[in-house]
Design a protein around this motif. Structure first.
Motif, mmCIF file in Angstrom:
data_model
loop_
_atom_site.group_PDB
_atom_site.id
_atom_site.type_symbol
_atom_site.label_atom_id
_atom_site.label_comp_id
_atom_site.label_asym_id
_atom_site.label_seq_id
_atom_site.Cartn_x
_atom_site.Cartn_y
_atom_site.Cartn_z
ATOM 1 N N ASN A 80 0.842 -1.194 0.000
ATOM 2 C CA ASN A 80 0.000 0.000 0.000
ATOM 3 C C ASN A 80 0.877 1.243 0.000
ATOM 4 O O ASN A 80 1.705 1.434 0.892
ATOM 5 C CB ASN A 80 -0.905 -0.014 1.236
ATOM 6 N N ILE A 81 0.694 2.112 -0.988
ATOM 7 C CA ILE A 81 1.514 3.314 -1.105
ATOM 8 C C ILE A 81 1.295 4.264 0.067
ATOM 9 O O ILE A 81 2.207 5.001 0.467
ATOM 10 C CB ILE A 81 1.225 4.028 -2.458
ATOM 11 N N PHE A 82 0.101 4.223 0.678
ATOM 12 C CA PHE A 82 -0.167 5.110 1.810
ATOM 13 C C PHE A 82 0.590 4.669 3.057
ATOM 14 O O PHE A 82 0.962 5.494 3.887
ATOM 15 C CB PHE A 82 -1.673 5.184 2.081
ATOM 16 N N PHE A 83 0.809 3.377 3.187
ATOM 17 C CA PHE A 83 1.658 2.893 4.285
ATOM 18 C C PHE A 83 3.065 3.439 4.127
ATOM 19 O O PHE A 83 3.681 3.916 5.089
ATOM 20 C CB PHE A 83 1.680 1.364 4.290
ATOM 21 N N LEU A 84 3.594 3.410 2.896
ATOM 22 C CA LEU A 84 4.929 3.938 2.636
ATOM 23 C C LEU A 84 4.975 5.441 2.877
ATOM 24 O O LEU A 84 5.956 5.967 3.409
ATOM 25 C CB LEU A 84 5.343 3.620 1.198
#
Length: 350
Positions: A80-84
């Motif tokens: 998930n890009i939002f986790f990154l």
């Protein structure tokens, strides 16, 4: 903000005049500003991470509708890009707290050589940086206007991306360069554009425009080759290999020319490298680490071979052959940006 080293005695300051700061007061003010930014970054990252965790929890809880189970938790999290993004803000905040703790007046003091050098650098316009950015953003505009497949992926990723099997089986080596102008989404191109502008403009100012074009081109190819060799499956896109080449070049520059640079320059480059390594380890499933490594190695070696050791030599001066090679490299980059557009709009087919 003026600095004057003197005792903390404000009794002789006329009313209405702004008092001059002591060195200790100035450093304390800067530390306060750094901590404030660190708190903001940490809190923002924490909110993003908590929202992401809550969303995944809800999706798994309603497994009858979503078809997800707890075994999908970590794959969903790390892909998930939002986790990154949340992790990025938290790490930036932690580094900010560390910076506020260790910073001192030496971190704000330029040597006379650095002051003279930087005053000359400020007058240089990063023309090649603007051209490369325009190419990348222009290609992304055509990506947005392109149709997507059934899985929501840009069709252009298959048409002009680094499809490893197409390179291995059909020798489509042109994909090494066309893939660098493609990106997987808005966050991908945003972060790459920010990094590209920051590092590329530094090279144009501290070194030379020709050096920028050459190292960016070679690093793109080096990163693509290493990615194809060590990750022969799947598709890779993005300018990250070329950007990491710029970082490798600047790392050598920071070591060899540190007397001409701001005190924190080399440390900031090292921090950027550690950020990339950390993200690569956490998100190895969606980040092409071998492209990053290959690009960095090429830029590092190019820096070793071209950045002068002698501090009396001006690193911004290059011979006519290097100037010509830089123009050719820039021409190749523009050509492949145009080719990428032609491929994704079906004006050209291979």
């Amino acid at each position: 903000m003026p600095i004057e080293y003197k005792e903390d005695n404000q009794s002789n300051i006329p009313a209405g005049d702004e008092p001059l700061l002591t060195v200790e007061q100035y450093v304390a003010e800067r530390k306060k500003e750094i901590r404030k930014l660190a708190w903001r970054s940490t809190l923002l990252g924490s909110v993003i991470l908590l929202f992401n965790l809550l969303l995944i929890f809800v999706l798994i809880t309603f497994s009858e509708t979503t078809g997800l189970s707890w075994k999908d938790f970590f794959p969903l999290l790390f892909r998930n890009i939002f986790f990154l993004l949340g992790l990025f803000f938290i790490l930036a905040g932690l580094l900010g707290f560390y910076e506020a703790k260790r910073v001192n007046i030496d971190d704000f003091t330029l040597t006379p050589e650095a002051y003279n050098f930087l005053s000359q650098v400020e007058r240089i316009k990063p023309i090649y940086t603007y051209i490369i950015l325009t190419c990348i953003l222009g290609v992304f505009f055509f990506q947005l206007s392109d149709l997507v497949d059934n899985e929501g992926n840009f069709r252009s990723l298959f048409v002009a991306g680094l499809v490893k099997q197409a390179v291995i089986e059909r020798h489509e080596y042109w994909r090494f360069l066309t893939s660098a102008f493609l990106h997987g989404g808005l966050l991908h191109i945003y972060f790459n554009s920010q990094a590209l502008y920051g590092f590329a403009s530094l090279i144009e100012g501290f070194s030379n425009s020709a050096r920028l074009a050459i190292v960016f081109l070679l690093s793109i190819v080096g990163g693509a080759i290493m990615s194809t060799v060590f990750l022969p499956e799947g598709i890779s896109v993005g300018a990250s290999g070329g950007i990491m080449g710029l970082v490798g070049y600047l790392a050598i520059y920071g070591f060899r020319r540190k007397h001409h640079l701001p005190p924190n320059f080399l440390r900031n480059i090292i921090i950027n490298i550690l950020f990339v390594i950390a993200f690569g380890l956490v998100a190895y499933k969606i980040i092409d680490n071998f492209a990053h490594i290959g690009g960095f190695i090429v830029g590092f070696i190019y820096g070793l071979l071209t950045i002068p050791r002698n501090l009396s030599d001006d690193p911004r001066k290059v011979n006519p052959i290097t100037e010509a090679m830089g123009m050719i490299a820039m021409g190749i980059l523009v050509f492949f940006a145009i080719l990428t557009v032609l491929l994704i709009t079906d004006y050209v087919r291979f």
